[in-house]
Design a protein around this motif. Sequence first.
Motif, PDB file in Angstrom:
ATOM      1  N   PRO A 105      -6.095   0.439   2.393  1.00  0.00           N
ATOM      2  CA  PRO A 105      -5.635  -0.801   3.005  1.00  0.00           C
ATOM      3  C   PRO A 105      -4.428  -1.383   2.283  1.00  0.00           C
ATOM      4  O   PRO A 105      -4.297  -1.271   1.064  1.00  0.00           O
ATOM      5  N   VAL A 106      -3.527  -2.014   3.052  1.00  0.00           N
ATOM      6  CA  VAL A 106      -2.357  -2.659   2.464  1.00  0.00           C
ATOM      7  C   VAL A 106      -2.813  -3.825   1.607  1.00  0.00           C
ATOM      8  O   VAL A 106      -3.662  -4.612   2.017  1.00  0.00           O
ATOM      9  N   PRO A 107      -2.291  -3.967   0.368  1.00  0.00           N
ATOM     10  CA  PRO A 107      -2.692  -5.087  -0.485  1.00  0.00           C
ATOM     11  C   PRO A 107      -2.369  -6.421   0.177  1.00  0.00           C
ATOM     12  O   PRO A 107      -1.460  -6.526   1.007  1.00  0.00           O
ATOM     13  N   GLU A 108      -3.129  -7.423  -0.200  1.00  0.00           N
ATOM     14  CA  GLU A 108      -2.873  -8.754   0.310  1.00  0.00           C
ATOM     15  C   GLU A 108      -1.462  -9.195  -0.045  1.00  0.00           C
ATOM     16  O   GLU A 108      -0.941  -8.860  -1.099  1.00  0.00           O
ATOM     17  N   THR A 109      -0.846  -9.964   0.850  1.00  0.00           N
ATOM     18  CA  THR A 109       0.495 -10.467   0.608  1.00  0.00           C
ATOM     19  C   THR A 109       0.520 -11.250  -0.702  1.00  0.00           C
ATOM     20  O   THR A 109      -0.326 -12.116  -0.946  1.00  0.00           O
ATOM     21  N   GLY A 110       1.483 -10.930  -1.536  1.00  0.00           N
ATOM     22  CA  GLY A 110       1.613 -11.643  -2.801  1.00  0.00           C
ATOM     23  C   GLY A 110       0.721 -11.128  -3.906  1.00  0.00           C
ATOM     24  O   GLY A 110       0.658 -11.712  -4.988  1.00  0.00           O
ATOM     25  N   ALA A 111      -0.023 -10.039  -3.642  1.00  0.00           N
ATOM     26  CA  ALA A 111      -0.914  -9.508  -4.675  1.00  0.00           C
ATOM     27  C   ALA A 111      -0.110  -9.072  -5.890  1.00  0.00           C
ATOM     28  O   ALA A 111       0.931  -8.437  -5.772  1.00  0.00           O
ATOM     29  N   ALA A 112      -0.594  -9.439  -7.053  1.00  0.00           N
ATOM     30  CA  ALA A 112       0.125  -9.130  -8.285  1.00  0.00           C
ATOM     31  C   ALA A 112      -0.034  -7.660  -8.643  1.00  0.00           C
ATOM     32  O   ALA A 112      -1.037  -7.030  -8.325  1.00  0.00           O
ATOM     33  N   SER A 113       0.977  -7.123  -9.324  1.00  0.00           N
ATOM     34  CA  SER A 113       0.941  -5.744  -9.776  1.00  0.00           C
ATOM     35  C   SER A 113       0.554  -5.701 -11.244  1.00  0.00           C
ATOM     36  O   SER A 113       0.703  -6.681 -11.979  1.00  0.00           O
ATOM     37  N   THR A 114       0.066  -4.538 -11.671  1.00  0.00           N
ATOM     38  CA  THR A 114      -0.265  -4.348 -13.087  1.00  0.00           C
ATOM     39  C   THR A 114       0.884  -3.693 -13.845  1.00  0.00           C
ATOM     40  O   THR A 114       0.740  -3.370 -15.026  1.00  0.00           O
ATOM     41  N   ALA A 115       2.025  -3.477 -13.191  1.00  0.00           N
ATOM     42  CA  ALA A 115       3.135  -2.760 -13.820  1.00  0.00           C
ATOM     43  C   ALA A 115       3.621  -3.453 -15.082  1.00  0.00           C
ATOM     44  O   ALA A 115       3.878  -2.807 -16.105  1.00  0.00           O
TER      45      ALA A 115
END
Length: 318
Positions: free
Chosen positions: A205-215
């Motif tokens: 599933p596409v991540p929620e809009t604005g979901a933070a990344s762990t990069a």
Amino acid sequence: MAVPEKKHRVVVLALDGVYPFELGIPSRIFCAVDGHYEVLTCTVDGGPVRTNADFTVGVEHGPEVLETADTVVIAPVATDRITEDLPEAVAAALARIRPDARTVSICTGAFVLAAAGLLDGRRATTHWGLADRFRRMYPSVDLDPDVLFVDDDRVLTSAGAASGVDVCLHLVRKDHGSEFANNVARRCVVPPFRDGGQAQYIEQPVPETGAASTAATRAWALERLAEPLTLADLAAHARMSLRTFARRFHDEVGVSPGRWLIQQRVAHARQLLEASDLPVDQIAGRVGFATGASLRQHLHAAIGVSPQAYRRTFQTAR
């Protein structure tokens, strides 16, 4: 590094329906630094071969050059060309490969190796989308669809498309060490080592809009490998709950945060073993392992050798 008197010969076998992008990967990687490898491309009859695109490719060599190869790469073919039984000409071409040569497949090339019986009883991988089909056709192969490539002695298999870059860089690293491989990667403008495995590329599933990344947290952790980083430390830096961070990290990278940290520490330790004369215990401390024994355990689990044996191999090559 001194240029060897005899170049390591890589022969790429192009079959009917070959993917053009992957066909060019071995030449691009192995020839990025002149003098150490030569790459030849052949077909089963020496004639042009149709690609899965709207053009054919002409080559200069027939199957006889497979007999001279130090490493053979099987380029992938379109999925509609996959058959359980090898065409006679393909089987005859593969029979020319010397027993002491390394054999490598990219993506669907694993189906060719499996059909030839070269993967029986071995661990291997292929594109994650073809894993179920591969298992039905070749149950005797220990398939791992979660990794980018598998190195099982002298038979290597890789996943889809760009994982051909990963496995070729891995071979350069084995042959000449991390410093040399990193130089090749820089010239090709590709990462010298990609985190995680295929799991991060599987449809989800596409991540929620604005979901933070762990990069950003991964970059932060790489600068602090010597510190005893915990999941709580990583989650706090990312400003996420433990559960959310662990789930998002695995979705992005394909492995758990703890497993990823071990991979990065082992990779850093390998660089120090190659490029320095630091004692093993000191290297362990610099990369975040509590003891030299811990480093020995993790290095052996990753590549099957001790720190001393690894250092002897690559410092001699260097």
